[in-house]
Design an enzyme around this catalytic site. Structure first.
Site, PDB file in Angstrom:
ATOM      1  N   HIS A   1       0.854  -1.181   0.000  1.00  0.00           N
ATOM      2  CA  HIS A   1       0.000   0.000   0.000  1.00  0.00           C
ATOM      3  C   HIS A   1       0.896   1.240   0.000  1.00  0.00           C
ATOM      4  CE1 HIS A   1      -2.880   2.963   1.644  1.00  0.00           C
ATOM      5  NE2 HIS A   1      -3.847   2.122   1.339  1.00  0.00           N
TER       6      HIS A   1
ATOM      7  N   ASP B   1       2.737  -4.510   8.115  1.00  0.00           N
ATOM      8  CA  ASP B   1       1.512  -3.727   7.951  1.00  0.00           C
ATOM      9  C   ASP B   1       0.355  -4.705   8.129  1.00  0.00           C
ATOM     10  OD1 ASP B   1      -0.774  -2.466   7.049  1.00  0.00           O
ATOM     11  OD2 ASP B   1       0.047  -1.861   5.113  1.00  0.00           O
TER      12      ASP B   1
ATOM     13  N   CYS C   1      -4.764   2.339  -3.802  1.00  0.00           N
ATOM     14  CA  CYS C   1      -3.543   2.882  -3.174  1.00  0.00           C
ATOM     15  C   CYS C   1      -2.390   1.896  -3.310  1.00  0.00           C
ATOM     16  CB  CYS C   1      -3.784   3.224  -1.704  1.00  0.00           C
ATOM     17  SG  CYS C   1      -5.002   4.529  -1.459  1.00  0.00           S
TER      18      CYS C   1
END
Length: 396
Positions: free
Chosen positions: A118, A191, A354
């Site tokens: 991302h 993440d 994104c």
């Protein structure tokens, strides 16, 4: 595979899952943001209303009660990923968590990212002055850890990978990623935005050094997230932002700082949101993350089977993914598909998600993405397929 006739959580718990006309809303955009159960909404309302006061500063009873509630929330959020409350920093979201680490980590060398990250796990490293290397992905959309092993050198001080891809739903072998990073002396940030709502996470068992995630994808409020880090790593990091609450003593000659996590929480914190964050953690914990993972895997299998039966559909990512299906239909732009599906009360995501470098790797500019949640069921899959068939007839 056995069909799932009901969602794991009652749709009645989620006031957002109806249209203004009262019809069911087939919400398939949980990877972007999850709907909120009433218990979270009530927790936010109480914290902003009858329970509200400042934290850490007041000497009056309600402030003490609110402080206990805020710190209890920290313990609850940390426990969800197997961490300690003293290692859990509240941030404005996963984006701020990664920015905090990128700027505050004292040994800014080379960072190894992957092609599927991302933007929030790309841009902060660039802005903070790290040297960025990029690990390729396999043809089925997994981070290529064999390639990562070959690329890593002692110059790398950080590896930062998505635990679950927000586009493909592919799941990282996080334990191996930690071992590879540590073999060259690097630290591993994961993440976890898409992983924490969808599968059990235990940072100790994984062996990672940092873990970032957000509340709003976990059925909690927007505007808050968390960075977990090993105590010895946080203790070695200087503050990122200055202000109240993060200090020990201040003078014009010199300022000393509070220990972690307070050192990284300048200013009045997101008190109300932290309480809502904890309520969301309690909600998913009561359901069980193993059950959530199995539920969403079943829905992914149903969706991929139905989409795979269409000869004009291209599916992306691995067969087994965590709650996410990305695809394209020949001759139909994802934005057009999303618009027509909306007329059928079906909400998907359409665009680059994104993740523009991943789109370039896939050779496309955008995909359509359906993502499931605890309130999703086979009726949502059926509505998606009906809407796609209608779209194809329109584009004839």
């Amino acid at each position: 595979m056995e069909a799932i006739s009901r969602p794991l959580a009652s749709r009645a718990d989620f006031p957002g899952l109806v249209t203004p006309a009262g019809a069911p809303w087939h919400y398939l955009d949980s990877a972007a943001t999850a709907q909120k159960p009433q218990v979270v909404i009530d927790a936010l309302s109480d914290a902003a209303g009858k329970d509200y006061a400042t934290v850490h500063r007041g000497v009056y009873a309600r402030s003490a009660d609110m402080t206990r509630g805020f710190e209890d929330a920290r313990r609850t959020v940390a426990a969800l990923i197997g961490g300690k409350d003293s290692e859990l920093i509240f941030t404005r979201g996963a984006t701020e968590a990664i920015n905090l680490l990128a700027y505050s980590y004292p040994d800014k060398g080379r960072v190894l990212l992957s092609e599927l990250e991302h933007h929030s796990n790309i841009v902060p490293w660039q802005l903070a002055g790290w040297q960025v290397d990029v690990c390729p992905i396999t043809d089925d959309g997994q981070i290529d850890l064999d390639a990562a092993e070959a690329m890593l050198t002692p110059e790398h001080t950080m590896v930062a990978f998505a635990h679950v891809s927000n586009v493909l739903g592919s799941m990282l072998d996080a334990r191996r990623a930690a071992e590879l990073a540590h073999a060259v002396g690097a630290k591993l940030l994961l993440d976890g935005c898409q992983a924490v709502p969808r599968m059990p996470v235990d940072v100790a068992a994984i062996g990672c050094d940092f873990y970032a995630f957000s509340a709003h994808k976990l059925y909690g409020p927007t505007g808050i997230g968390a960075l977990w880090g090993k105590a010895e790593q946080l203790d070695a990091m200087p503050p990122w932002q200055g202000g109240g609450a993060m200090i020990d003593a201040v003078s014009f000659a010199k300022t000393t700082y509070a220990p972690a996590p307070q050192r990284f929480e300048a200013g009045t914190p997101a008190i109300v949101e932290a309480v809502g964050f904890a309520a969301a953690c309690d909600y998913v914990s009561a359901i069980g993350l193993d059950a959530i993972h199995a539920h969403e895997a079943n829905l992914v299998a149903q969706a991929r089977e139905a989409l795979g039966a269409m000869n004009d559909v291209t599916l992306f990512g691995p067969e087994e993914s965590a709650g996410i299906v990305s695809f394209l239909i020949d001759g139909i732009h994802p934005h057009d598909l999303g618009t027509i599906l909306d007329e059928e009360n079906v909400a998907i995501r359409a665009g680059h998600h994104c993740a523009q470098p991943l789109m370039a790797r896939l050779g496309v500019t955008a995909t359509a993405r359906a993502s499931f949640g605890i309130y999703s069921d086979e009726d949502d899959v059926a509505a998606l397929i009906r809407g796609i068939e209608r779209t194809k007839r329109i584009f004839g």
